[in-house]
Structures are given as structure tokens and as C-alpha cells.
Design a protein around this motif. Sequence first.
Motif, mmCIF file in Angstrom:
data_model
loop_
_atom_site.group_PDB
_atom_site.id
_atom_site.type_symbol
_atom_site.label_atom_id
_atom_site.label_comp_id
_atom_site.label_asym_id
_atom_site.label_seq_id
_atom_site.Cartn_x
_atom_site.Cartn_y
_atom_site.Cartn_z
ATOM 1 N N ASP A 140 73.924 -27.566 -102.044
ATOM 2 C CA ASP A 140 73.594 -27.485 -103.495
ATOM 3 C C ASP A 140 72.379 -26.791 -104.000
ATOM 4 N N PRO A 141 72.186 -26.237 -105.273
ATOM 5 C CA PRO A 141 71.029 -25.582 -105.284
ATOM 6 C C PRO A 141 69.765 -26.716 -105.332
ATOM 7 N N GLN A 142 68.617 -26.147 -104.969
ATOM 8 C CA GLN A 142 67.645 -26.875 -104.530
ATOM 9 C C GLN A 142 67.078 -27.723 -105.732
ATOM 10 N N ARG A 143 67.169 -27.044 -106.919
ATOM 11 C CA ARG A 143 66.391 -27.556 -108.364
ATOM 12 C C ARG A 143 67.263 -28.857 -108.627
ATOM 13 N N ASP A 144 68.936 -28.645 -108.556
ATOM 14 C CA ASP A 144 69.541 -29.720 -108.773
ATOM 15 C C ASP A 144 69.603 -30.984 -108.197
ATOM 16 N N VAL A 145 69.432 -30.777 -106.528
ATOM 17 C CA VAL A 145 68.989 -31.903 -105.517
ATOM 18 C C VAL A 145 67.813 -32.704 -106.045
ATOM 19 N N VAL A 146 66.840 -31.852 -106.242
ATOM 20 C CA VAL A 146 65.418 -32.590 -106.776
ATOM 21 C C VAL A 146 65.853 -33.589 -107.931
ATOM 22 N N ASN A 147 66.606 -32.917 -108.931
ATOM 23 C CA ASN A 147 66.821 -33.879 -110.120
ATOM 24 C C ASN A 147 67.726 -34.994 -109.695
ATOM 25 N N LEU A 148 68.712 -34.751 -108.893
ATOM 26 C CA LEU A 148 69.590 -35.923 -108.406
ATOM 27 C C LEU A 148 68.789 -37.057 -107.669
ATOM 28 N N VAL A 149 67.920 -36.702 -106.862
ATOM 29 C CA VAL A 149 67.114 -37.885 -105.995
ATOM 30 C C VAL A 149 66.086 -38.438 -107.171
ATOM 31 N N LYS A 150 65.705 -37.759 -108.198
ATOM 32 C CA LYS A 150 64.854 -38.460 -109.288
ATOM 33 C C LYS A 150 65.788 -39.326 -110.007
ATOM 34 N N VAL A 151 67.282 -38.910 -110.308
ATOM 35 C CA VAL A 151 67.856 -39.910 -110.792
ATOM 36 C C VAL A 151 68.135 -41.052 -110.108
ATOM 37 N N ILE A 152 68.262 -41.088 -108.793
ATOM 38 C CA ILE A 152 68.678 -42.028 -107.928
ATOM 39 C C ILE A 152 67.654 -42.814 -107.841
ATOM 40 N N TYR A 153 66.366 -42.431 -107.756
ATOM 41 C CA TYR A 153 65.219 -43.237 -107.725
ATOM 42 C C TYR A 153 64.540 -43.961 -109.029
ATOM 43 N N ASP A 154 64.515 -42.898 -110.008
ATOM 44 C CA ASP A 154 63.859 -43.212 -111.290
ATOM 45 C C ASP A 154 64.627 -43.387 -112.509
ATOM 46 N N GLY A 155 65.972 -43.154 -112.408
ATOM 47 C CA GLY A 155 66.885 -42.982 -113.437
ATOM 48 C C GLY A 155 66.857 -41.786 -114.251
#
Length: 397
Positions: free
Chosen positions: A105-120
Motif C-alpha cells: 500500500d502507499p506509504q502515506r496511507d499506511v502511516v495514517n492507518l497506523v495513526k488511526v489504529i493507535y490514536d483514532g
Amino acid sequence: MPVGTVGWNSQPDEPTADRWSRRGTSQVSLSSTATDKDQEYTRHPEFWFSDGSVILRAGSTLFRVHISQLCRKSLFFRDLFSLPQPSSEAQGERIEGCLVLDLHDPQRDVVNLVKVIYDGPNFTNNNREDFVDVSGVLRLVNKYNVQDAVRNKIIDHLRLAWPCTLRGWDAREDIARLYEIETGESRALRFPNPIAVINLANEIGAYDLLPAAFYDLSRYSYAQIFEPGPGDPFHPDSSPSTTSIPHTLSLSDMQRLALGKETAQHAITTLIQNMEHASSERPHRSRLHGHGHGRGRGHTPTHSQSQSRSATNVPAPCVTPAACRKDLCELMELAKEHYLMDRERGCADPLYVAEELGQLKSAEFSDCAACARDLEAWAARERERLWKAVPDWFRLR
């Protein structure tokens, strides 16, 4: 059936590494190169936890995160990690003893996915740059089967720009109008390209975003949409190049657009005709349509500041019937010339036209405040009627 449950029971003797690879087909894959050397990769500065238990790799970026966190929010990862993990380095790459999973997946999207998982979910103001982040992470939330509560919060954020209610639409238009005043740029540039929103909504099943997106799109000419020039809201340079959402309509959506634009134009004609019929009845009645609340643009800068009449006020009768009839006939002719013949600003926007018609006879300056307020109330009811009809215009239900 949950994601990832298909096929495993039929191959109980399949090697663990192969099972992981097959389980992650098109989503994640188990890296097959055993190495502890990560010099060619960059550790994400925020999401590299020293006590992390698995490493996600997207492009050249590494994320050392916790299996427990992934499993807590994502059914996909919960299923994946329920399988026995490869036990030796020969069965998968490891860095600092942690198994490495490649996310395709695009790197930028994965960063945001991990943020969502940890921080909402936490996004900004629904502008075009924000949409890149929101749309990218929303696609991954769907892909990795993240909790519905997370998905719904992200879609609620999008609904601020693509609302389901007329009040929400008016608030959105106030924001766009303020953007135009403050920046000098077209208000159309304030929010994402509606074509991209339509494609995203269809892809992820957020169909309640479609009426507002189609309505917004229908306000532009076909030339603006399909042959945009530099600086136009639909020109490729007007949207961030990093977005992965297509900016072209499918054949079925082009058909919906064409039908909806035609119906919207008929709606404006009918609106002006209804105004004519209302004006012919006005001298014989103390009120045009009974009771209602007006909306105000005229001398008020935003919808939220629009005037309304108190329900405790006693309706006043028309004090100048002949003059009011004459005024409204002239206003109707002016509306026909402006919106139907000259096709001036707003000519493809029925909600805008209805609001403007309601303000053609200002209660503040009119000789007959009662008729002016009645015209505002009529326009408010017409706008509600039009808004409820929008999904039908574009064959969305």
C-alpha cells in the motif's frame, strides 16, 4: 465469512510460511529474505516502538508496532495472527527479532492507518489535501477490516463536506463562500473534487455521500468537468498529485450526472413558475403559504445568521396588494431573464436560486414586510422540497 478464513482448513499440512503468504495475498506478504540489516530502510519516527512485536514495511519505511494493537482494531490482522507464526529466520525476514510484513500500500496511507489504529481518526478541514489522507486511510480501513466504529468516524468527517441534510449543505456553502472571500480563489477549490468523492463512496460503500457529491458536480458545465483549463477546479493540477482516487466518472455515473443536470434545470424553471402562481394568489390571502420560517441571505453573511420569524408573532396582512402583485411579477420576469435566458451565476444550482428568490423582496426595506417574509418562508419550503428530491434526480434510490 470473515476475511482470511477461506481455504485454510482444506490444506492443514501446508507450511506455515506459505500459509502466511497465502493469507496475505493482495494485502500483506511475509518477507522471505532473512536479514537483520535495515540500513536501507527508514524507521518511522513516531511508530517505532522498542517493545513492538512485529514490523510493517511500506515502501522504504518501517513501523515497529504491537500485534495486540493491530488485532484489537483489525479483523484482518486478528485472523492473520491467529495462525502459527513462522519460527525460524528461514521462514521469513526478521529485524531485531521481529517478523517483517510487507504491506503493498502507499506509504502515506499506511502511516495514517497506523495513526488511526493507535490514536483514532483525527483529520483537518476537509480541503483537498485532507481528502488525500482521509480517502487513503478509509480505503485501508475497508481493506484490513478495521472496526466499524473507526470507519464510521472517518465517514462522519467526510459528511461535513458532503452532508445528508440541507442544514449541513448550507454550512458547507458558508465555508466555501468564506474561503473565496479570504483567498480570492474560486470557492470550488475549497473542497475535494466531487468526482473523486463519488468514486470513493462507490468503492467503500458510503452511498450517503453520493447525493451531495453529484449535486455539487452538476453545478458545473460539461466543459468545466470534461475539458477543464488551468486553474479550473477539475483540472488535474488543482488536486494533489498524491491522491490515488481516480478523477474520471464511470459510464453509469456519467449517465446519472446527465440525467441529474437535466432534472435540476427543469427544477429551476418549475421553481420560477411556482413563484408566479404564488404571486397571483397573494393579494387574496393574508399569507402566501400559511406559516414557515424564512432564511436570509440579503444582508446577512451566512446561513446560520439568517433571519426567522418567531412562532409567537401574529401574521400581518398584506397592506399593499396591488403593489405586491406588481412587484412579484417584475421579480419573476427578472428571475427568468437572469437564470433561464442569460444563465448568470447560480443558473445550475436550484438551491441557490430558491434562496435568491426568497430574498428578492427584503423584509427590511420592503413596503410590505408581511409579503416579504412570506416569500422567504415559501423559498425555505421550496429548498427543503428540492433537497429531498436530489437523490431521485441522480437515480440514487
